[in-house]
Every structure is written in structure tokens, then in C-alpha cells.
Scaffold this active site. Sequence first.
Site, PDB file in Angstrom:
ATOM      1  N   THR A 196      38.894  19.472  58.203  1.00  0.00           N
ATOM      2  CA  THR A 196      39.889  18.406  57.977  1.00  0.00           C
ATOM      3  C   THR A 196      41.126  19.092  58.454  1.00  0.00           C
ATOM      4  OG1 THR A 196      39.691  19.441  55.724  1.00  0.00           O
ATOM      5  CG2 THR A 196      38.626  17.105  56.106  1.00  0.00           C
ATOM      6  N   ASP A 252      31.425  23.654  59.165  1.00  0.00           N
ATOM      7  CA  ASP A 252      32.496  22.530  58.597  1.00  0.00           C
ATOM      8  C   ASP A 252      33.524  23.559  57.873  1.00  0.00           C
ATOM      9  OD1 ASP A 252      33.729  21.012  57.063  1.00  0.00           O
ATOM     10  OD2 ASP A 252      32.329  19.719  56.504  1.00  0.00           O
ATOM     11  N   ARG A 285      46.270  13.829  56.551  1.00  0.00           N
ATOM     12  CA  ARG A 285      44.695  13.661  56.532  1.00  0.00           C
ATOM     13  C   ARG A 285      44.147  13.154  57.880  1.00  0.00           C
ATOM     14  NH1 ARG A 285      42.589  13.364  51.423  1.00  0.00           N
ATOM     15  NH2 ARG A 285      44.199  13.766  49.736  1.00  0.00           N
ATOM     16  N   TYR A 293      48.659   1.692  69.869  1.00  0.00           N
ATOM     17  CA  TYR A 293      47.073   1.759  70.431  1.00  0.00           C
ATOM     18  C   TYR A 293      46.774   2.513  71.724  1.00  0.00           C
ATOM     19  CZ  TYR A 293      43.868  -0.925  67.419  1.00  0.00           C
ATOM     20  OH  TYR A 293      43.142  -1.552  66.513  1.00  0.00           O
TER      21      TYR A 293
END
Length: 484
Positions: free
Chosen positions: A254, A228, A263, A73
Amino acid sequence: MATAVNGAPRDAALWSSHEQMLAQPLKDSDAEVYDIIKKESNRQRVGLELIASENFASRAVLEALGSCLNNKYSEGYPGQRYYGGTEHIDELETLCQKRALQAYGLDPQCWGVNVQPYSGSPANFAVYTALVEPHGRIMGLDLPDGGHLTHGFMTDKKKISATSIFFESMAYKVNPDTGYIDYDRLEENARLFHPKLIIAGTSCYSRNLDYGRLRKIADENGAYLMADMAHISGLVVAGVVPSPFEHCHVVTTTTHKTLRGCRAGMIFYRRGVRSVDPKTGKEILYNLESLINSAVFPGLQGGPHNHAIAGVAVALKQAMTPEFKEYQRQVVANCRALSAALVELGYKIVTGGSDNHLILVDLRSKGTDGGRAEKVLEACSIACNKNTCPGDKSALRPSGLRLGTPALTSRGLLEKDFQKVAHFIHRGIELTVQIQDDTGPRATLKEFKEKLAGDEKHQRAVRALRQEVESFAALFPLPGLPGF
């Protein structure tokens, strides 16, 4: 004999079994999931993957994705974490940011990048959250015209995307006759709508965008221009399509399509001097960095996916190689070869061709539609997707098939191979028309699929074509992890 731990008995055999469970390979630990993965791996290996948004990640990317970085984390940003033990995570994220700017030829004094978005949709929504107040106005290319769901799509009856729910959206369109974006109409509508943000991005548009024209329209309306580039980010790295960075304030992407990573998502933003006050001579700076970073975390996300950031970093290093640039040139060459072969077979390509990695085939002249063709081609081990064409009356029966070349180019197919792929597609569509003729013009898609699955004559034709397709596909190695 069990021993006590904190007052509770501990079963030594059970604890030993627990340790073995942690060390077991997937094949032994979960045979069901392993079997599903093996079946999917085989489907990818023996099939022809023509979905324009898909690609095959390299072994190195997948190894990074499956690493111990999954365990950590690290809420916050490098040097400003809410957890300890993040020194190596900081090193990784900083490296990924550095590579992202290098890959696109960006000066760190003029551009920054956030590499924490979980994917493209969260990246887009973070930009809207940062730059457009709630119910503020945005303009994006309409989904049926080649835009993306996250660019504000809604129907006459319903707001579909969260973007259209939380922001006021007005779509711009393509010319239904040419398939090209109607920039003149966009300019007129922008003057009336006064958007805060204009989106330059597509999911099914085969031509280059005119970023200069879009920036002019944005400036006339005091709007930000956001690109984008999810579909074309790998092509941009290689310089085979125009770069959005010269004209845009913000660029999202992406990382798993033409960039061929895992991804994830990235947001690039301008920094430094935005303008100079003509009266005082004072420099006015961009404030995009703080707005976007706080929108990503803590605004919309928690801890970043560090294993994904590692995969992105690896993909970016690969993207800066001569081999990757040659691959992207081949993607475009293959797309043009596929388009030309289909035109020769009598198909209409929306806009008449392609500047990038995809084409949209209009099946109306063949008397069928994308939904039916997609199902038949899938049965023949050819994966593609139905898509609306300009002028379609209903999104429920789209007329088009979207075809892309990145994945099969990663497997080593060249122009001559895509000519053969075009003939496979043609035979699948001919079979689609035959089944449609047998079911009648008023048959539903459900009835069509039942006929496809239940008619022995059609099943024989499917099996014959599938066998040819799979024999052909098996000639080309599948990138990725050995065994999968």
C-alpha cells in the site's frame, strides 16, 4: 423566458443555479458532509493516533488527490489506452513508475512496477490471479499470528478471505512462546503442502522478516516468493529495515501507511533473466510483467484512479528526501521508546520489543483484553486497535493491543513524548480493569460498554484523562490541508 434546446425548454435560472452548484465550495454545497469532515478533523487533531496502519498525508499529496485528475478515464497502460486525451495521464503514470523504482533503488532492467492497483488488497489478489492457478496453493502468515486477511485467512468452519475461497491456503505460524515466526515448521509444512506462492508479509508483527530463509524455502518447493511490505514500505525506502527486493520475485505494498501517501497500491515484479538452461545455455526470462499487468487490467480493475497515482508520485518524491529518511529513523526510535516505557510500567510486549513501527501489547497478565481496553482508550481520545496475541483461544476476545508510531511521529512527537503517551495508555488500561471489576468477570463486551457509558464515576475518570490527552495532543500540529 426559457429557450428551446433540442426541442426541450431550458430554464435559464435553473441552468444558472446548476453552474453555481458546480462552483460552490463544500461548506456551502453540502453542510452535512462538511460538518462530518470537520468533526473528524478535530478528532484527529485533539486525539492520539496509535493505529499502526494510519498516517497523516502531506498537504501536497492531498492537493494532488483532490485535483482534476479525478475526472479522467484511462483504461490501459501508457501508450496503450482505450481512451483519447491521455497524453498527460501517460506522463504522470510513467513518472510515478520511475519514482517508485528510484525510491527503492531498483534497476529498471531488473524490476518493473504497476502503480494502478486501487489499494493493497486488490494488489495482492492481482498477484495471486497472475501467478497461481484457481485453487492453486499459497502459504501466508496466519491472521491471528500477525498476518493479513488477504494472505488466505480462514477458520475451521469458514473461508473468510476471498483468497482462501479461490485458492487453497495453508497458514504458517509463530512460536506461541516467543512470538517469532517458526521458520522450521514453515519449512516442514511447505515440503508437504507444495505451495505455488509463499507470502512474506505481516499486519501485526514487530520483528524483521528473514527474506533469505523464506526464499530458500520457496526455491526448495519451486514456489514464488511474494513480499507484502504494506506496513513497512516507508521504512524500507529509508533503509531502517531489511529490503525484500534482494530475495523476492514480487513485492506488493500500500502507499498510505509508513510511506505516507494516499490510499493506493503498487506491485513490483522482476524482469529480465530468471535463469540459464544448464544444457543449452539459453537464457530463461521472467514473464511476470505481462501476467501481472493483465491481471490488474483488464483482469480485476477498470480505469485507474489517476488522482491517486498523482498522490503516490508526490509521496514517492518526498520519500527520497533526507527529511523523510530521518522521519523513518524517528518512527523506529519512538516505537522502541514506547515499548520500553510500557515494559517499565509492567506490560508484556509480544517478542519482547520491536524492529519496526509497531508493538503488540499482551494484556492477559493485566486481567483484561484488547476489545475492552480499545473502547476505554477511544473514549479518552486515544485510538488504537485490539489484536490477537499468540496463544489466544478466540479471535472474539483478543488479548492484545496493536500500537504504532508513524502517525504521531508525523506530528512531531519524539521519544520523551512517547514516554508520556505510554503513561496515558497505562491509565486507560487501569480504568479498563476497574470497570471490568465492577461489571464482573462474566460480563459481555456489550455490558462493559454500557457500564463505561452509564456510570458517572467512570465517566468522570474518562473525562479527566481525555482532557489531559487532548491538551497534550493539541501541542503538535496536524499535517494536511488548512481548514481540514
